[in-house]
Scaffold this motif. Sequence first.
Motif, short mmCIF file in Angstrom:
data_model
loop_
_atom_site.label_atom_id
_atom_site.label_comp_id
_atom_site.label_asym_id
_atom_site.label_seq_id
_atom_site.Cartn_x
_atom_site.Cartn_y
_atom_site.Cartn_z
N LEU A 195 -63.79 23.05 27.24
CA LEU A 195 -62.67 22.66 28.07
C LEU A 195 -61.79 24.01 27.82
O LEU A 195 -60.83 24.08 28.70
N SER A 196 -62.17 25.22 27.84
CA SER A 196 -61.29 26.48 27.95
C SER A 196 -61.12 26.85 29.30
O SER A 196 -59.96 27.62 29.34
N ALA A 197 -61.88 26.45 30.22
CA ALA A 197 -61.55 26.83 31.31
C ALA A 197 -60.60 25.92 32.28
O ALA A 197 -60.11 25.95 33.36
N ILE A 198 -60.23 24.61 31.55
CA ILE A 198 -59.58 23.70 32.22
C ILE A 198 -58.00 23.53 31.25
O ILE A 198 -56.99 23.54 31.67
N VAL A 199 -58.27 23.81 30.11
CA VAL A 199 -57.04 23.66 28.99
C VAL A 199 -56.62 25.07 28.59
O VAL A 199 -57.52 25.80 28.03
N ASN A 200 -55.39 25.43 28.67
CA ASN A 200 -55.00 26.68 28.21
C ASN A 200 -54.55 26.78 26.73
O ASN A 200 -55.26 27.43 26.03
N GLY A 230 -56.55 22.73 36.31
CA GLY A 230 -57.15 21.89 35.39
C GLY A 230 -56.94 20.40 35.19
O GLY A 230 -57.85 19.64 35.45
N PHE A 231 -55.68 19.95 35.55
CA PHE A 231 -55.34 18.48 35.36
C PHE A 231 -55.88 17.70 36.40
O PHE A 231 -56.36 16.44 36.22
N SER A 232 -56.44 18.24 37.68
CA SER A 232 -56.84 17.48 38.83
C SER A 232 -57.84 17.02 38.62
O SER A 232 -58.59 16.23 39.12
N ARG A 287 -55.51 15.14 15.91
CA ARG A 287 -55.12 14.59 17.31
C ARG A 287 -55.93 15.37 18.39
O ARG A 287 -56.44 15.06 19.52
N ILE A 288 -56.06 16.69 18.13
CA ILE A 288 -56.81 17.69 18.98
C ILE A 288 -58.29 16.95 19.23
O ILE A 288 -58.63 16.86 20.39
N LYS A 289 -58.94 16.52 18.10
CA LYS A 289 -60.23 15.99 18.10
C LYS A 289 -60.24 14.90 19.08
O LYS A 289 -60.94 14.75 20.08
N ILE A 290 -59.13 13.95 18.82
CA ILE A 290 -59.12 12.69 19.81
C ILE A 290 -59.03 13.02 21.30
O ILE A 290 -59.66 12.48 22.10
N VAL A 291 -58.03 13.97 21.53
CA VAL A 291 -57.66 14.28 23.15
C VAL A 291 -59.01 14.89 23.58
O VAL A 291 -59.32 15.01 24.70
N GLU A 292 -59.55 15.69 22.79
CA GLU A 292 -60.80 16.47 23.45
C GLU A 292 -61.75 15.44 23.66
O GLU A 292 -62.51 15.75 24.43
N SER A 293 -62.13 14.73 22.68
CA SER A 293 -63.15 13.65 22.99
C SER A 293 -62.79 12.94 24.17
O SER A 293 -63.74 12.52 25.22
N PHE A 294 -61.66 12.60 24.22
CA PHE A 294 -60.96 11.76 25.68
C PHE A 294 -61.26 12.59 27.00
O PHE A 294 -61.84 12.13 28.10
N LEU A 295 -61.08 13.79 26.79
CA LEU A 295 -61.01 14.79 28.12
C LEU A 295 -62.28 15.02 28.35
O LEU A 295 -62.77 14.95 29.38
#
Length: 271
Positions: free
Chosen positions: A12-17, A95-97, A139-147
């Motif tokens: 996700l590093s190319a999308i999430v700062n 990233g968000f688009s 929380r990070i694991k949850i959001v990363e799985s979602f993304l």
Amino acid sequence: MNYQTFQPHPDLSAIVNFYWTLEVPFDVNNSKQKIIPDGFIEMTFNLGDKIKRYTSDSEFILHPCAMVMGQRTKSYYIEPTGDVNSFAICFYPYGFSNFVDTPLKNLVDKEIPLKDLLGEIAAKELEKKIVNASNKQQRIKIVESFLLNKLNEETTIENIVKTTVDALYLANGNVPIKDILKEDLSKRRQLERKFAKQIGVSPKQLGKVIRLQTALKMLLNNETESLTNIAYKSEYYDQAHFIKDFKEFTGVKPTAFLGNENMALSTLFYK
């Protein structure tokens, strides 16, 4: 104030700062805080008490508990009504688009409830998991799985937008679009349309924000350096141009920014 940042998964590093958390106990003496445009788009979960966002000197709206903050073209004030406990994902401009169909120009200078962008069922499920998580790492694991799951459903960002954003960051915002496109000047209108949809603001506007961030960090980390040197190193035309842009985004002159109690949160974010 307890402010922490966390790096994203490599996929996700190319999308999430980065991810950030902010915890601030309530204090009746806390002042309103001014938030300055930074060129990023954020998905924020408010786990504490409500937060006001002022629309005028005395009028305000309450932030949704789960929301996306679009690109900002101007500063604004926030004020907590109690304890602050926030968790957020800071996306790169392009990233968000990857995760929504909504043109990002519709999000500019707004806080959009997550359900309006992801759908009520998906948004409620994600918010419930974030609220019930036992710690920040979970929380990070949850959001990363979602993304990551969501990313697999979407097409990747078009190269022309990413190339332009990367070039703007590499040059600290100070590069003409014609220099980025080189001989492909016919693509300028196409780029403007794609920026409006995928970033939310024009390349020129994003470049101004990035250049301001460069100067702002220099101001915060080198408080004894002259404004003329900061303007020069940030590639402003002159000191007057730097002060004009700085005041346009922050509402105050650079000399009034340092030590301003209303800028404490922005100083924490950008230093």
